[in-house]
Every structure is written in structure tokens, then in C-alpha cells.
Design an enzyme around this catalytic site. Structure first.
Site, PDB file in Angstrom:
ATOM      1  N   ASP A 269       0.835  -1.207   0.000  1.00  0.00           N
ATOM      2  CA  ASP A 269       0.000   0.000   0.000  1.00  0.00           C
ATOM      3  C   ASP A 269       0.870   1.257   0.000  1.00  0.00           C
ATOM      4  OD1 ASP A 269      -2.297   1.440   0.007  1.00  0.00           O
ATOM      5  OD2 ASP A 269      -2.728   1.187   2.131  1.00  0.00           O
ATOM      6  N   GLY A 270       0.372   2.293  -0.653  1.00  0.00           N
ATOM      7  CA  GLY A 270       1.035   3.597  -0.551  1.00  0.00           C
ATOM      8  C   GLY A 270       1.667   4.114  -1.828  1.00  0.00           C
ATOM      9  N   ASN A 271       1.519   3.385  -2.944  1.00  0.00           N
ATOM     10  CA  ASN A 271       2.114   3.860  -4.206  1.00  0.00           C
ATOM     11  C   ASN A 271       1.544   5.210  -4.619  1.00  0.00           C
ATOM     12  OD1 ASN A 271       3.413   1.426  -4.466  1.00  0.00           O
ATOM     13  ND2 ASN A 271       1.888   0.543  -5.819  1.00  0.00           N
TER      14      ASN A 271
ATOM     15  N   ARG B 171      -0.056   7.573  -2.879  1.00  0.00           N
ATOM     16  CA  ARG B 171       0.330   8.693  -2.004  1.00  0.00           C
ATOM     17  C   ARG B 171       1.794   9.050  -2.201  1.00  0.00           C
ATOM     18  NH1 ARG B 171      -1.377   6.116   3.374  1.00  0.00           N
ATOM     19  NH2 ARG B 171      -1.531   4.302   1.992  1.00  0.00           N
TER      20      ARG B 171
ATOM     21  N   HIS C 102       2.922   3.692  -8.841  1.00  0.00           N
ATOM     22  CA  HIS C 102       2.874   2.236  -9.070  1.00  0.00           C
ATOM     23  C   HIS C 102       4.159   1.756  -9.745  1.00  0.00           C
ATOM     24  CE1 HIS C 102      -1.154   2.067  -7.613  1.00  0.00           C
ATOM     25  NE2 HIS C 102      -1.702   2.708  -8.624  1.00  0.00           N
TER      26      HIS C 102
ATOM     27  N   SER D  80      -6.772  -5.799  -6.192  1.00  0.00           N
ATOM     28  CA  SER D  80      -7.914  -6.484  -5.582  1.00  0.00           C
ATOM     29  C   SER D  80      -9.129  -6.367  -6.501  1.00  0.00           C
ATOM     30  CB  SER D  80      -8.236  -5.856  -4.217  1.00  0.00           C
ATOM     31  OG  SER D  80      -8.946  -4.645  -4.406  1.00  0.00           O
TER      32      SER D  80
ATOM     33  N   ARG E  22     -11.423   1.907  -9.411  1.00  0.00           N
ATOM     34  CA  ARG E  22     -10.526   3.068  -9.588  1.00  0.00           C
ATOM     35  C   ARG E  22     -10.706   3.676 -10.979  1.00  0.00           C
ATOM     36  NH1 ARG E  22      -5.048   2.289  -6.216  1.00  0.00           N
ATOM     37  NH2 ARG E  22      -6.060   1.538  -4.333  1.00  0.00           N
TER      38      ARG E  22
ATOM     39  N   LEU F 118      11.943 -20.143  -4.589  1.00  0.00           N
ATOM     40  CA  LEU F 118      10.985 -19.217  -3.969  1.00  0.00           C
ATOM     41  C   LEU F 118       9.715 -19.241  -4.814  1.00  0.00           C
ATOM     42  CD1 LEU F 118      10.293 -16.704  -2.099  1.00  0.00           C
ATOM     43  CD2 LEU F 118      11.251 -15.288  -3.928  1.00  0.00           C
TER      44      LEU F 118
ATOM     45  N   ARG G  97       1.943  -5.084   5.936  1.00  0.00           N
ATOM     46  CA  ARG G  97       1.224  -4.058   5.179  1.00  0.00           C
ATOM     47  C   ARG G  97       1.993  -2.756   5.295  1.00  0.00           C
ATOM     48  NH1 ARG G  97      -4.992  -2.903   4.001  1.00  0.00           N
ATOM     49  NH2 ARG G  97      -4.689  -1.029   2.775  1.00  0.00           N
TER      50      ARG G  97
ATOM     51  N   LEU H  94      -6.841  -5.756   6.603  1.00  0.00           N
ATOM     52  CA  LEU H  94      -6.482  -6.827   5.664  1.00  0.00           C
ATOM     53  C   LEU H  94      -7.104  -6.633   4.277  1.00  0.00           C
ATOM     54  CD1 LEU H  94      -6.490 -10.028   7.911  1.00  0.00           C
ATOM     55  CD2 LEU H  94      -4.554  -8.716   7.076  1.00  0.00           C
TER      56      LEU H  94
ATOM     57  N   GLU I  10       1.119 -13.731  11.812  1.00  0.00           N
ATOM     58  CA  GLU I  10       1.599 -12.586  12.595  1.00  0.00           C
ATOM     59  C   GLU I  10       1.497 -11.357  11.696  1.00  0.00           C
ATOM     60  OE1 GLU I  10       2.481 -12.845  15.770  1.00  0.00           O
ATOM     61  OE2 GLU I  10       2.125 -15.011  15.716  1.00  0.00           O
TER      62      GLU I  10
HETATM   63  C1  FPP Z   1      -2.153  -0.051  -3.284  1.00  0.00           C
HETATM   64  O1  FPP Z   1      -1.600   1.221  -3.036  1.00  0.00           O
HETATM   65  C2  FPP Z   1      -1.423  -0.660  -4.384  1.00  0.00           C
HETATM   66  C3  FPP Z   1      -1.980  -1.133  -5.518  1.00  0.00           C
HETATM   67  C4  FPP Z   1      -3.423  -1.165  -5.778  1.00  0.00           C
HETATM   68  C5  FPP Z   1      -1.134  -1.615  -6.620  1.00  0.00           C
HETATM   69  C6  FPP Z   1       0.071  -2.434  -6.259  1.00  0.00           C
HETATM   70  C7  FPP Z   1       0.885  -2.551  -7.469  1.00  0.00           C
HETATM   71  C8  FPP Z   1       2.206  -2.489  -7.535  1.00  0.00           C
HETATM   72  C9  FPP Z   1       3.109  -2.483  -6.382  1.00  0.00           C
HETATM   73  C10 FPP Z   1       2.775  -2.406  -8.895  1.00  0.00           C
HETATM   74  C11 FPP Z   1       3.626  -3.487  -9.380  1.00  0.00           C
HETATM   75  C12 FPP Z   1       3.262  -4.870  -8.977  1.00  0.00           C
HETATM   76  C13 FPP Z   1       3.946  -5.930  -9.433  1.00  0.00           C
HETATM   77  C14 FPP Z   1       3.604  -7.290  -8.949  1.00  0.00           C
HETATM   78  C15 FPP Z   1       5.031  -5.805 -10.416  1.00  0.00           C
HETATM   79  P1  FPP Z   1      -2.323   2.518  -3.560  1.00  0.00           P
HETATM   80  O2  FPP Z   1      -1.895   2.848  -4.918  1.00  0.00           O
HETATM   81  O3  FPP Z   1      -3.770   2.346  -3.372  1.00  0.00           O
HETATM   82  O4  FPP Z   1      -1.727   3.644  -2.682  1.00  0.00           O
HETATM   83  P2  FPP Z   1      -2.487   4.728  -1.827  1.00  0.00           P
HETATM   84  O5  FPP Z   1      -3.050   4.010  -0.643  1.00  0.00           O
HETATM   85  O6  FPP Z   1      -1.402   5.647  -1.481  1.00  0.00           O
HETATM   86  O7  FPP Z   1      -3.545   5.361  -2.675  1.00  0.00           O
END
Ligand code: FPP
Length: 231
Positions: free
Chosen positions: A12-14, A16, A29, A57, A63, A123, A171, A178, A190
């Protein structure tokens, strides 16, 4: 050290992270994909044998179209560019979630890397895409169609959109929930939360989470091993 160590991450957090730097959410992202590369590379060094990453998800279809398209393109590009390297380095890739709503080129790319990496064992990396844990559980109930034991549920969820019990759930991004990710599989996981945004996540953060995990005593509902068992 345990032979099987399953870490799951809600990345989470891309968005922001990007916005705070005057960038777009999609650029966030993109930086998130770099953090995925770092984490996949570092994971075996910390004894991780399975890594499950929440990339999209089923609720994320809500979005803006531009962000969804950018994410789908990013995932396809990641598999195209990194797929062969993952296969070569002994990583087995598997996807969790619905495939029928993904862009066909992405679904094909996933299937190709899955097939090419099927024999790898260093892995296992699972990428959850169009994934909903509640949907996976509901699907298992429909498949069973009757009252069933927990073991039967385990088996049927695993055969569908499951991935076996999670040991450590991480997270990033400061939220503590979750979000419909691996609800069944996290029964005894955990939990480890960090304020750091996913693009900032480094191998040292994974090390901190794993160290914290190793200090915790997991009793799975029993009493700690050292305590006398009062009848
Ligand atoms: C949630 O943070 C993140 C997502 C919905 C996307 C996750 C995707 C990646 C990390 C990109 C690449 C993935 C792979 C497997 C190569 P958010 O964007 O909702 O952030 P926010 O909470 O700050 O709005």
C-alpha cells in the site's frame, strides 16, 4: 529455522508516494514495481520460501479507468521484462485471483511465466490479481456444497484461489487492515505494519519484519511451550 516460511504483503502507498512528489499515482505504481523487484530478490536471504503480493484487488476495478489501465500495462511489462530472469533465478510464479476479467495479453503473459517456472523451487512468488478473499471462500463453500470440516475447506480453498497458511503478513502505507486479502490463510498469521509507503520498502524493512516475527511466540491457541500445562 522453519522450512516453510510464507510472507504475504499488502503493498500500500504507491499513489500517495507519487502524489507527495508531484507525480501521478501511476508513477507511484511504477516505483512500486521497483520495490517488488528488490523484495523478490531479497526474500530468500531471509528464509522466505513463499511470497504472496497483493497487486490488484477485485475492489480495485472501481478506480479511475486510466489508473486501472496503467496498472494492467505495468503488470504485463513486469512479467515481460522480469519473467525470464525470475525463471532463471529459480523463482516459481503463480497468480491468485480471477483471470477472466484481465486484459487477454496480461492473462497470456501470466500463463506463460507460470508454465516456464513450474519446476522452480527456490521461492514461490504469488501475485494476487483481481483477487477477493471473501469470493475465494464463498467459491469454496459452493464447491463443497455441504457442511464440511476445516481441513476440507483448507484443501478446497488451496485448490482454488488459496495459497496455504500465511506466517507473516506485512502491510505498508500506514493502514492497519487486511482489505479482503487472504482472510482464511491469515487465521494465525503474525501481522506487521509500517508507515513506510510501498515504493520506499527496502530489504532492510523486510529484515526488520522477519526479525520481529522471529521474536514472537506462536502458540496457535495452545499455551507457550515453556509454561507448565495446568490440567
Ligand atoms: C495499493 O496502493 C497498491 C496497488 C493497488 C497496486 C500495487 C501494485 C504495484 C506495487 C505495482 C507493481 C506490482 C507488481 C507485482 C510488479 P495505492 O496505490 O492504493 O496507494 P495509496 O493508498 O497511497 O492510494
Amino acid at each position: 529455522m522453519q522450512s516453510r516460511f510464507h510472507v504475504a504483503i499488502i503493498m500500500d502507498g504507491n499513489g500517495r508516494w507519487g502524489q507527495r512528489r508531484g507525480l501521478s499515482r501511476s508513477e507511484g505504481h511504477l516505483a512500486g514495481a521497483e520495490a517488488v523487484r528488490r523484495t523478490v530478490e531479497a526474500a530468500p536471504n531471509f528464509g522466505v520460501t513463499a511470497l504472496t503480493l497483493f497487486a490488484f484487488s477485485s475492489a480495485n476495478w472501481r478506480r479511475p479507468e486510466g489508473e486501472v489501465n496503467a496498472l494492467m500495462a505495468l503488470l504485463r511489462d513486469y512479467l515481460l521484462s522480469d519473467g525470464p530472469k525470475l525463471v532463471e533465478s529459480g523463482v516459481r510464479l503463480h497468480m491468485l485471483g480471477r483471470r477472466d476479467r484481465l486484459p487477454p495479453e496480461l492473462a497470456d503473459q501470466v500463463a506463460q511465466v507460470e508454465a516456464a517456472s513450474a519446476a522452480n523451487a527456490k521461492l514461490t512468488v504469488r501475485i494476487a490479481l483481481d483477487y477477493s478473499s471473501r469470493e475465494a471462500i464463498a467459491q469454496a463453500a459452493v464447491t463443497l456444497g455441504r457442511a464440511a470440516s476445516l481441513d476440507a475447506f483448507d484443501a478446497i480453498i488451496d485448490a482454488g484461489q488459496g495459497c496455504g497458511p500465511v506466517d507473516l503478513m506485512i502491510r505498508t502505507g500506514g493502514e492497519k487492515r487486511l482489505s479482503d486479502f487472504l482472510l482464511w490463510e491469515c487465521a494465525y498469521a503474525e501481522l506487521w505494519f509500517t508507515e513506510r509507503m510501498w515504493p520506499e520498502f527496502e530489504a532492510s524493512d523486510l529484515a526488520d519484519a522477519v526479525c520481529d516475527f522471529r521474536r514472537r511466540e506462536r502458540t496457535f491457541g495452545a499455551v507457550p511451550a515453556a509454561e507448565p500445562c495446568a490440567a
